[in-house]
Design an enzyme around this catalytic site. Structure first.
Site, mmCIF file in Angstrom:
data_model
loop_
_atom_site.group_PDB
_atom_site.id
_atom_site.type_symbol
_atom_site.label_atom_id
_atom_site.label_comp_id
_atom_site.label_asym_id
_atom_site.label_seq_id
_atom_site.Cartn_x
_atom_site.Cartn_y
_atom_site.Cartn_z
ATOM 1 C CE LYS A 9 78.843 -29.288 28.088
ATOM 2 N NZ LYS A 9 78.397 -27.890 27.891
ATOM 3 C CG PHE A 57 75.182 -21.601 20.729
ATOM 4 C CD1 PHE A 57 75.066 -22.964 20.984
ATOM 5 C CD2 PHE A 57 74.145 -20.765 21.115
ATOM 6 C CE1 PHE A 57 73.945 -23.498 21.602
ATOM 7 C CE2 PHE A 57 73.011 -21.286 21.743
ATOM 8 C CZ PHE A 57 72.920 -22.656 21.977
ATOM 9 N NE ARG A 85 69.111 -28.235 34.582
ATOM 10 C CZ ARG A 85 69.823 -28.034 33.469
ATOM 11 N NH1 ARG A 85 70.391 -29.042 32.842
ATOM 12 N NH2 ARG A 85 69.960 -26.811 32.990
ATOM 13 C CB THR A 91 74.393 -22.515 31.550
ATOM 14 O OG1 THR A 91 73.327 -23.451 31.700
ATOM 15 C CG2 THR A 91 75.064 -22.718 30.213
ATOM 16 N NE ARG A 102 77.499 -26.365 33.393
ATOM 17 C CZ ARG A 102 76.249 -26.513 33.007
ATOM 18 N NH1 ARG A 102 75.277 -25.844 33.608
ATOM 19 N NH2 ARG A 102 75.969 -27.335 32.011
ATOM 20 C CG ASN A 112 79.262 -25.319 30.420
ATOM 21 O OD1 ASN A 112 79.500 -26.425 29.947
ATOM 22 N ND2 ASN A 112 78.081 -24.734 30.316
ATOM 23 C CG HIS A 115 74.847 -31.994 28.697
ATOM 24 N ND1 HIS A 115 74.097 -31.018 28.078
ATOM 25 C CD2 HIS A 115 74.069 -33.112 28.727
ATOM 26 C CE1 HIS A 115 72.924 -31.535 27.732
ATOM 27 N NE2 HIS A 115 72.883 -32.805 28.121
#
Length: 137
Positions: A9, A57, A85, A91, A102, A112, A115
């Site tokens: 991100k 959001f 994951r 998250t 993260r 964070n 994704h």
């Protein structure tokens, strides 16, 4: 072999952490079968995150994801979805395990750093959103 989709991100790319994240991806046995750096428009971010369109959001998420470049990746290995994951972590970075992306790099719940697809159907949609068949090796 299973494929999953990943995004490094804007918050991580801006802080020049993409190489470190990619190193971790490869060190954890993933094969990168597709990768590119792109700058999303708000409309492209909205299309990608369409499942969140009614969430409060959504606008903020689209603004964040379109503020600067991201790295999109298609990853492959056995159990790719679950393993990616796990490597990303929860998250909310405050709840993520030490050593996860993260926990180590996220700035906040919204910024964070990464994704990942949450299911095979989601992975198929997300991979196809950013890659055509000729771009995956």
């Amino acid at each position: 072999m299973e494929r999953t989709f990943a995004i490094i991100k804007p918050d991580a790319v801006e802080r020049r952490l993409a190489g470190t994240v990619i190193d971790r991806i490869e060190a954890n046995g993933f094969t990168i079968v597709g990768m590119k750096k792109i700058k999303l428009s708000k409309e492209q971010a909205g299309g990608f995150y369409c499942v969140h369109r009614e969430r409060p959001f959504f606008g903020e998420l689209c603004d964040f994801m379109s503020r600067s470049p991201v790295i999109v990746l298609c990853l492959e290995k056995e159990n790719a979805i679950a393993d990616w994951r796990k490597l990303m972590g929860a998250t909310n970075p405050a709840n993520a395990e030490p050593g996860t992306i993260r926990r180590d790099f996220a700035l906040s719940l919204s910024e964070n750093s990464a994704h990942g697809s949450d299911a095979p159907e989601t992975a198929a949609f997300e991979i196809a959103y950013f890659f055509n068949a000729l771009e995956l090796v």
